[in-house]
Design a protein around this motif. Structure first.
Motif, short mmCIF file in Angstrom:
data_model
loop_
_atom_site.label_atom_id
_atom_site.label_comp_id
_atom_site.label_asym_id
_atom_site.label_seq_id
_atom_site.Cartn_x
_atom_site.Cartn_y
_atom_site.Cartn_z
N SER A 50 72.62 45.94 64.94
CA SER A 50 73.39 45.38 66.07
C SER A 50 74.37 46.41 66.61
O SER A 50 74.69 47.40 65.95
CB SER A 50 74.16 44.12 65.64
N GLY A 51 74.87 46.12 67.81
CA GLY A 51 75.93 46.95 68.38
C GLY A 51 77.23 46.79 67.61
O GLY A 51 77.98 47.74 67.43
N THR A 52 77.49 45.58 67.16
CA THR A 52 78.70 45.30 66.38
C THR A 52 78.73 46.16 65.12
O THR A 52 79.78 46.71 64.76
CB THR A 52 78.75 43.80 66.00
N THR B 185 86.59 41.58 77.25
CA THR B 185 85.33 41.99 76.64
C THR B 185 84.80 40.87 75.76
O THR B 185 85.42 39.81 75.61
CB THR B 185 85.52 43.28 75.81
N SER C 75 83.20 43.61 70.42
CA SER C 75 83.94 44.87 70.55
C SER C 75 85.02 45.00 69.48
O SER C 75 85.29 46.10 69.01
CB SER C 75 84.65 44.95 71.91
N ASP D 229 82.28 51.62 73.96
CA ASP D 229 81.44 50.44 73.79
C ASP D 229 80.61 50.27 75.06
O ASP D 229 81.02 49.63 76.01
CB ASP D 229 82.32 49.20 73.52
N ALA E 80 77.75 48.78 75.20
CA ALA E 80 76.77 47.73 74.86
C ALA E 80 76.10 47.15 76.11
O ALA E 80 74.92 46.83 76.09
CB ALA E 80 77.45 46.61 74.07
N GLU E 81 76.88 47.02 77.19
CA GLU E 81 76.38 46.37 78.41
C GLU E 81 75.94 47.39 79.46
O GLU E 81 75.53 47.01 80.55
CB GLU E 81 77.49 45.48 79.00
N SER F 215 74.00 48.05 72.62
CA SER F 215 73.45 46.83 72.02
C SER F 215 72.10 46.53 72.64
O SER F 215 71.90 46.72 73.84
CB SER F 215 74.40 45.66 72.26
N LYS G 46 70.97 41.60 76.67
CA LYS G 46 71.34 42.89 77.27
C LYS G 46 70.21 43.40 78.19
O LYS G 46 69.14 42.80 78.26
CB LYS G 46 71.66 43.90 76.15
N GLY H 157 69.62 44.28 67.95
CA GLY H 157 69.72 45.66 67.48
C GLY H 157 70.81 46.40 68.21
O GLY H 157 71.44 45.86 69.12
C1 LIG Z 1 76.85 42.49 73.25
C2 LIG Z 1 78.11 43.24 73.08
C3 LIG Z 1 78.53 43.74 71.84
C4 LIG Z 1 77.84 43.41 70.56
O1 LIG Z 1 76.55 43.81 70.45
P1 LIG Z 1 75.58 43.06 69.40
O2 LIG Z 1 74.34 43.88 69.42
O3 LIG Z 1 75.37 41.68 69.92
O4 LIG Z 1 76.26 43.09 68.08
C5 LIG Z 1 79.68 44.49 71.79
N1 LIG Z 1 80.40 44.75 72.88
C6 LIG Z 1 80.05 44.27 74.09
C7 LIG Z 1 80.90 44.62 75.27
C8 LIG Z 1 78.91 43.48 74.23
O5 LIG Z 1 78.59 42.97 75.43
#
Ligand SMILES: *Cc1c(COP(=O)(O)O)cnc(C)c1O
Length: 381
Positions: free
Chosen positions: A57-59, A83, A87, A161, A163-164, A185, A190, A197
């Motif tokens: 995951s991104g987390t 956010t 994050s 971060d 992720a998006e 992420s 996404k 992932g």
């Molecule tokens: C989705 C998201 C995450 C977390 O990612 P995961 O893969 O769901 O753990 C973190 N930061 C932001 C800004 C996100 O949108």
């Protein structure tokens, strides 16, 4: 009732099964394998960074990055306020203290003015952060030419971060190339997904090496299982990485689709007193979500729009609720862009995220636009 229209559902390109099948044919289902190695390489090449580590995951990526920068119990970490909780939850995993930084009006990303205020406070109070987490919100880059020098001046590393924001650019460079360590992420909502992932990327090979070690249960090089440090089970499976490889090839097309969707909303809702998320001239977003903002006087309408869309089986949502307003983070300090008013809170109260998936059809989008128009027209009478 017609099929539900989601905010940002998975969109398979058709090639995913090829890579998944390869993994099956070689019985390389798990743990790692060719797809994982290739997905890391291919994503790094796309973003323009040297090293990558595919994760569950991104987390998990943010958690490993915090650990890499030595964040531990009692430490401070600065983080964008507007956010998703992913994050900053990892700050709590490390028993550290989050400090939230408000948005600026130009991109809704971290305000350099608020960041400066937070650093001045930290210096005075002896609470210098170990890292700053800067979010690229809704697929648009933060203003790194202003933010990075402030962090550098105080000698604090940046975790981007992104992720998006996979595929978004800032001054010709891709998001994910601005942090000392950056994360993506591939969660189901996404712009590309591996079902679940994430990835950390960095120019710093040692950082990625260290994080790879922790993400694989901190197994020391030995025949038997030897452990000197705490470890995590954070790696991505070879099946998921196969999905990711095909998704990455489709990414630029997905961005075009999402931009068209944004343009359509903008054109068709042009006559109403609403605003859209501002798009900075410093780069191009990936248009992950289209966000509209209603006038201060029209706060009721925002709820009405969400309700009316729901009656048509259409998903829409308010913006991320700012982190400093969340009960779990209520003790954390917040630094505003303005004197007393919080930009992020104001946006949260007025904004709606609209369905923006790359597979949204013209008919589906027409229905969404018609439904929103109906509510806004009623208001005008
Ligand atoms: C989705 C998201 C995450 C977390 O990612 P995961 O893969 O769901 O753990 C973190 N930061 C932001 C800004 C996100 O949108």
């Amino acid at each position: 009732m017609s099929e539900r229209i989601f905010l940002s559902p998975p969109h398979m390109s058709g090639n995913e099964m090829k890579y998944v099948q390869e993994a099956f044919d070689t019985n390389w289902i798990a743990p790692l394998g060719t797809n994982v190695d290739k997905f890391e390489e291919e994503l790094c090449e796309y973003v323009g960074v040297e090293h990558g580590l595919a994760l569950s995951s991104g987390t998990a990526g943010i958690h490993l990055a915090l650990k890499y920068f030595g964040v531990g119990p009692g430490d401070y970490v600065f983080c964008s306020d507007l956010t998703f909780a992913g994050s900053c939850n990892p700050i709590l995993y490390q028993y550290a203290n989050p400090v939230f930084i408000d948005s600026e009006p130009e991109t809704w990303n971290m305000s350099p003015i608020a960041l400066e205020k937070a650093f001045e406070w930290a210096k005075k109070e002896n609470k210098m952060p170990k890292a700053v987490i800067i979010v690229d919100l809704y697929g648009q880059s933060a203003d790194y030419d202003l933010l990075l020098p402030i962090c550098e001046q105080y000698g604090v590393p940046v975790i981007e971060d992104a992720a998006e924001a996979l595929g978004a650019t800032y001054k010709g460079k891709k998001c994910g190339s601005f942090g000392h360590v950056s994360i993506f992420s591939f969660n189901g909502n996404k712009i590309i997904t591996t079902s679940g992932g994430g990835m950390v990327v960095s120019k710093d090979e040692d950082a990625i090496k260290k994080m790879r070690f922790w993400a694989t249960q901190s197994r020391e090089p030995a025949k038997h299982y030897e452990h000197k440090e705490v470890g995590y089970n954070y790696r991505m499976s070879n099946i998921c990485a196969g999905i990711g490889r095909a998704q990455l090839q489709a990414l630029d097309g997905f961005i075009d689709n999402r931009k068209n969707i944004y343009d359509q909303y903008k054109e068709k809702l042009n006559d109403f007193p609403i605003e859209f998320m501002p798009i900075s001239e410093n780069g191009s977003p990936n248009y992950w979500l289209t966000v509209i903002i209603l006038d201060e006087e029209n706060l009721v309408i925002s709820a009405d729009i969400i309700t009316e869309l729901e009656l048509e089986n259409i998903e829409s949502r308010p913006l991320w609720k700012p982190m400093h307003l969340q009960p779990i983070f209520s003790d954390a300090p917040i630094f505003y862009h303005m004197e007393t008013e919080c930009i992020g809170t104001n946006l949260f109260e007025r904004g709606i995220c609209l369905p923006s998936g790359s597979s949204l059809s013209i008919n589906e989008q027409s229905l969404i636009i018609k439904t929103i128009s109906k509510v806004l027209e009623k208001e005008e009478q």
